[in-house]
Design an enzyme around this catalytic site. Structure first.
Site, PDB file in Angstrom:
ATOM      1  N   LYS A  71       0.850  -1.201   0.000  1.00  0.00           N
ATOM      2  CA  LYS A  71       0.000   0.000   0.000  1.00  0.00           C
ATOM      3  C   LYS A  71       0.871   1.231   0.000  1.00  0.00           C
ATOM      4  O   LYS A  71       1.831   1.300   0.770  1.00  0.00           O
ATOM      5  CB  LYS A  71      -0.849  -0.018   1.292  1.00  0.00           C
ATOM      6  CG  LYS A  71      -1.843   1.109   1.387  1.00  0.00           C
ATOM      7  CD  LYS A  71      -3.137   0.732   0.726  1.00  0.00           C
ATOM      8  CE  LYS A  71      -4.083   1.898   0.569  1.00  0.00           C
ATOM      9  NZ  LYS A  71      -3.784   2.771  -0.593  1.00  0.00           N
ATOM     10  N   LYS A  95       4.873   1.901   8.417  1.00  0.00           N
ATOM     11  CA  LYS A  95       3.722   2.674   8.879  1.00  0.00           C
ATOM     12  C   LYS A  95       2.491   1.784   9.045  1.00  0.00           C
ATOM     13  O   LYS A  95       1.785   1.858  10.052  1.00  0.00           O
ATOM     14  CB  LYS A  95       3.440   3.772   7.840  1.00  0.00           C
ATOM     15  CG  LYS A  95       2.488   4.814   8.300  1.00  0.00           C
ATOM     16  CD  LYS A  95       2.226   5.809   7.188  1.00  0.00           C
ATOM     17  CE  LYS A  95       3.500   6.456   6.680  1.00  0.00           C
ATOM     18  NZ  LYS A  95       3.258   7.447   5.641  1.00  0.00           N
ATOM     19  N   LYS A 107       5.264   2.300  -2.970  1.00  0.00           N
ATOM     20  CA  LYS A 107       5.204   3.719  -3.337  1.00  0.00           C
ATOM     21  C   LYS A 107       5.405   3.833  -4.831  1.00  0.00           C
ATOM     22  O   LYS A 107       6.035   2.985  -5.460  1.00  0.00           O
ATOM     23  CB  LYS A 107       6.295   4.511  -2.619  1.00  0.00           C
ATOM     24  CG  LYS A 107       5.946   5.957  -2.444  1.00  0.00           C
ATOM     25  CD  LYS A 107       4.920   6.144  -1.337  1.00  0.00           C
ATOM     26  CE  LYS A 107       4.513   7.580  -1.177  1.00  0.00           C
ATOM     27  NZ  LYS A 107       3.726   7.786   0.044  1.00  0.00           N
ATOM     28  N   THR A 191      -5.087  12.342   7.369  1.00  0.00           N
ATOM     29  CA  THR A 191      -3.694  12.442   7.799  1.00  0.00           C
ATOM     30  C   THR A 191      -3.553  13.529   8.867  1.00  0.00           C
ATOM     31  O   THR A 191      -2.931  13.310   9.913  1.00  0.00           O
ATOM     32  CB  THR A 191      -2.783  12.732   6.590  1.00  0.00           C
ATOM     33  OG1 THR A 191      -2.972  11.667   5.659  1.00  0.00           O
ATOM     34  CG2 THR A 191      -1.336  12.805   6.983  1.00  0.00           C
ATOM     35  N   ASN A 222      -2.792  19.802   1.946  1.00  0.00           N
ATOM     36  CA  ASN A 222      -3.876  19.020   2.517  1.00  0.00           C
ATOM     37  C   ASN A 222      -3.653  18.725   4.008  1.00  0.00           C
ATOM     38  O   ASN A 222      -4.435  19.134   4.864  1.00  0.00           O
ATOM     39  CB  ASN A 222      -4.008  17.710   1.702  1.00  0.00           C
ATOM     40  CG  ASN A 222      -4.994  16.749   2.320  1.00  0.00           C
ATOM     41  OD1 ASN A 222      -4.864  16.370   3.479  1.00  0.00           O
ATOM     42  ND2 ASN A 222      -5.999  16.356   1.564  1.00  0.00           N
ATOM     43  N   SER A 359      -7.380   5.029   4.314  1.00  0.00           N
ATOM     44  CA  SER A 359      -7.283   4.334   3.024  1.00  0.00           C
ATOM     45  C   SER A 359      -7.656   2.866   3.207  1.00  0.00           C
ATOM     46  O   SER A 359      -8.333   2.263   2.362  1.00  0.00           O
ATOM     47  CB  SER A 359      -5.856   4.393   2.478  1.00  0.00           C
ATOM     48  OG  SER A 359      -5.640   5.618   1.834  1.00  0.00           O
TER      49      SER A 359
HETATM   50  P1  NAD Z   1       0.091  18.735  -0.594  1.00  0.00           P
HETATM   51  O1  NAD Z   1       0.648  18.661  -1.946  1.00  0.00           O
HETATM   52  O2  NAD Z   1      -1.354  18.918  -0.389  1.00  0.00           O
HETATM   53  O3  NAD Z   1       0.823  19.896   0.231  1.00  0.00           O
HETATM   54  C1  NAD Z   1       2.192  20.055   0.263  1.00  0.00           C
HETATM   55  C2  NAD Z   1       2.459  21.461   0.766  1.00  0.00           C
HETATM   56  O4  NAD Z   1       3.865  21.625   0.930  1.00  0.00           O
HETATM   57  C3  NAD Z   1       1.997  22.564  -0.176  1.00  0.00           C
HETATM   58  O5  NAD Z   1       1.466  23.622   0.584  1.00  0.00           O
HETATM   59  C4  NAD Z   1       3.280  23.001  -0.860  1.00  0.00           C
HETATM   60  O6  NAD Z   1       3.226  24.352  -1.289  1.00  0.00           O
HETATM   61  C5  NAD Z   1       4.249  22.823   0.277  1.00  0.00           C
HETATM   62  N1  NAD Z   1       5.631  22.692  -0.154  1.00  0.00           N
HETATM   63  C6  NAD Z   1       6.127  22.099  -1.271  1.00  0.00           C
HETATM   64  N2  NAD Z   1       7.463  22.244  -1.306  1.00  0.00           N
HETATM   65  C7  NAD Z   1       7.808  22.910  -0.193  1.00  0.00           C
HETATM   66  C8  NAD Z   1       9.022  23.357   0.352  1.00  0.00           C
HETATM   67  N3  NAD Z   1      10.178  23.131  -0.290  1.00  0.00           N
HETATM   68  N4  NAD Z   1       8.996  24.004   1.524  1.00  0.00           N
HETATM   69  C9  NAD Z   1       7.826  24.226   2.162  1.00  0.00           C
HETATM   70  N5  NAD Z   1       6.650  23.850   1.709  1.00  0.00           N
HETATM   71  C10 NAD Z   1       6.630  23.202   0.548  1.00  0.00           C
HETATM   72  O7  NAD Z   1       0.614  17.410   0.156  1.00  0.00           O
HETATM   73  P2  NAD Z   1       0.031  16.721   1.448  1.00  0.00           P
HETATM   74  O8  NAD Z   1      -0.898  15.669   1.042  1.00  0.00           O
HETATM   75  O9  NAD Z   1      -0.412  17.745   2.443  1.00  0.00           O
HETATM   76  O10 NAD Z   1       1.349  16.003   1.984  1.00  0.00           O
HETATM   77  C11 NAD Z   1       2.334  16.720   2.692  1.00  0.00           C
HETATM   78  C12 NAD Z   1       3.359  15.749   3.242  1.00  0.00           C
HETATM   79  O11 NAD Z   1       2.699  14.795   4.044  1.00  0.00           O
HETATM   80  C13 NAD Z   1       4.120  14.933   2.193  1.00  0.00           C
HETATM   81  O12 NAD Z   1       5.422  14.694   2.648  1.00  0.00           O
HETATM   82  C14 NAD Z   1       3.365  13.642   2.115  1.00  0.00           C
HETATM   83  O13 NAD Z   1       4.186  12.579   1.692  1.00  0.00           O
HETATM   84  C15 NAD Z   1       2.997  13.482   3.584  1.00  0.00           C
HETATM   85  N6  NAD Z   1       1.833  12.631   3.761  1.00  0.00           N
HETATM   86  C16 NAD Z   1       0.617  12.986   3.257  1.00  0.00           C
HETATM   87  C17 NAD Z   1      -0.448  12.129   3.425  1.00  0.00           C
HETATM   88  C18 NAD Z   1      -1.816  12.475   2.927  1.00  0.00           C
HETATM   89  O14 NAD Z   1      -2.722  11.667   3.103  1.00  0.00           O
HETATM   90  N7  NAD Z   1      -2.037  13.636   2.365  1.00  0.00           N
HETATM   91  C19 NAD Z   1      -0.275  10.929   4.124  1.00  0.00           C
HETATM   92  C20 NAD Z   1       0.968  10.624   4.640  1.00  0.00           C
HETATM   93  C21 NAD Z   1       2.030  11.489   4.457  1.00  0.00           C
END
Ligand code: NAD
Length: 437
Positions: A71, A95, A107, A191, A222, A359
């Protein structure tokens, strides 16, 4: 901040050793976990709007499926590389084991800047990716989901394409779909909500008064938006947030719903306070992402990309508690510095596990054909996150180790048990095992 390609995976795997020792893991189990089960690299041809053909490189890593179908999300980003995808797959396996859901880890990623593509090009790319992956993924083998710069609509296209190829509607092949296409209620904020549950457990254990806790969130996407909104609703002071363009800081704290609204309407992070449809600018400092990490706050939430807290800046991180929503935001050199300073790091494989947990709920609902209410989702998510947070916290107290090591130990005990249940050297050749030891 990017790192040399080979580093990220090596760094991720390096975390295994101390946890394996605490978990008393058989050396064969450890050896198995050092390698992904399978890697698929593809080039996706996409007809662009101007009529030209462009090739996009993509990966899918099935890291481990000992405990169930692999996953993990699919990331669209120009910096995607194999080492990163392998590291992310490894983290997914850990995880899922940390929160005890019956999945392994995987992934995927495509090397692309999705902001440069039109919506039609993005759809062609997403469908093309699934055409290449159709024999590699599946509800019982490997179940993708959204990640950085992929969203429910993309998941819907992918599910659709897979169903066309298999000539069978197959919603459980992918999660994070739009509700109308079999998505789960509560996936959008899962998340952030999972991380929030961890923070609430810390609040309970440490007797925190939310109003006195200053929070900085790096990455207002998000996950970052949702955790900020939930904490803000409980009275926490969200004093700094940022996106890829930079951040804003205000000692009195922000009105998070106003920030979320304007960010989502204008795609810009602006220090505003809104009442009804009228938004006013409020005074705030403009800061860089690097400065945000080093602010004098009580709680730092990296929710953007990996490798943000490094050996270079860790000593300047003032927050006594870091809750990692991004995957791998803290390097192992940084971990060593933070450990010396006594910083509590709630690790990614626990703090951001709410997403994969819901999920899992979505996959269960798709297979059952029976859909839950939002309250069901929240209650079941909260139960899992609280239970597993407490188990990891107790392990940390028991071994006097970092929370990250405790979380890996907790995960390895589960993965190790599943590998050992199929038999290891100790079962098949106990005499030889005794000699070797
Ligand atoms: P997203 O794309 O919705 O948001 C990412 C945010 O980070 C955006 O606001 C973007 O502008 C910002 N960003 C990008 N590059 C950056 C930088 N260099 N410095 C600062 N900010 C920056 O993504 P998300 O879903 O919110 O995920 C964010 C993190 O959480 C990722 O590392 C992702 O792998 C992890 N994550 C997300 C989920 C999920 O369900 N959404 C689950 C597990 C882990």
């Amino acid at each position: 901040m990017t790192r040399p390609e080979a580093d990220l995976f090596a760094d991720a795997i390096g975390r295994l050793d101390p946890a394996a020792e605490l978990a008393g893991l058989d050396s064969e189990v450890l050896e198995k976990l050092r390698h992904p089960k399978a890697v698929l690299q593809v080039w996706i041809p996409v007809r662009m709007d101007d009529g030209s053909l462009r090739m996009f490189e993509g990966y899918r890593v099935r890291y481990d499926d000992t405990r169930g179908p692999a996953k993990g999300g699919i990331r669209y980003h120009p910096d995607v590389h194999l080492s990163e995808v392998k590291a992310l797959g490894f983290w997914m396996a850990c995880k899922c084991a940390v929160v005890g859901i019956p999945f392994g880890g995987a992934k995927g990623g495509v090397v692309v800047n999705p902001k440069e593509l039109s919506k039609l090009e993005l759809e062609r790319l997403s469908r093309g990716f699934v055409q290449q992956m159709a024999d590699f993924i599946g509800p019982e083998t490997d179940v993708p989901a959204p990640d950085v710069y992929t969203n429910p609509m993309i998941m819907g296209w992918m599910m659709d394409e897979y169903s066309v190829i298999k000539r069978q509607r197959t919603p459980a092949v992918i999660t994070g779909k739009p509700i109308e296409l079999g998505g789960s209620l509560g996936r959008d904020d899962a998340t952030g909500r999972g991380a929030y549950s961890c923070i609430k457990e810390l609040e309970r254990r440490r007797g925190w008064q939310p109003r006195s806790i200053r929070v900085a969130v790096q990455g207002f996407g998000n996950a970052g938006q949702h955790v900020a909104a939930l904490l803000h609703a409980d009275g926490y002071r969200i004093v700094a947030v940022s996106d890829s363009k930079g951040g804003i800081h205000r000692a009195e704290g922000f009105d998070v719903p106003s920030l979320v609204r304007t960010k989502n309407e204008s795609r810009q992070l602006r220090a505003v306070y809104c009442e009804g449809s009228v938004c006013e600018m409020v005074e705030a400092d403009v800061i860089t992402n690097a400065e945000l990490l080093e602010l004098d706050v009580d709680l730092l939430v990296p929710a953007a990309l990996e490798c943000q807290i490094t050996g270079e800046n860790a000593a300047r991180v003032q927050a006594p508690v870091v809750v990692e929503i991004a995957n791998g935001p803290t390097t192992s050199e940084a971990d060593a510095v933070l450990r010396k300073k006594g910083t509590l790091v709630v690790p990614d494989i626990l703090a951001n596990a709410g997403g994969v947990t819901v999920s899992y709920f979505e996959w269960v609902q798709n297979r059952a054909g029976y859909y839950w209410t939002l309250d069901d989702v929240h209650e079941r998510l909260g139960t899992i996150m609280r239970r597993e947070f407490d188990a990891v916290h107790d392990l940390m107290d028991q071994h006097g180790c970092e929370m990250r090591t405790a979380a890996y130990t907790h995960a390895l005990l589960r993965i190790g048990a599943a590998i050992q249940a199929r038999g290891t050297r100790a079962y098949f050749r106990p005499d030889r095992d005794a000699v070797r030891r």
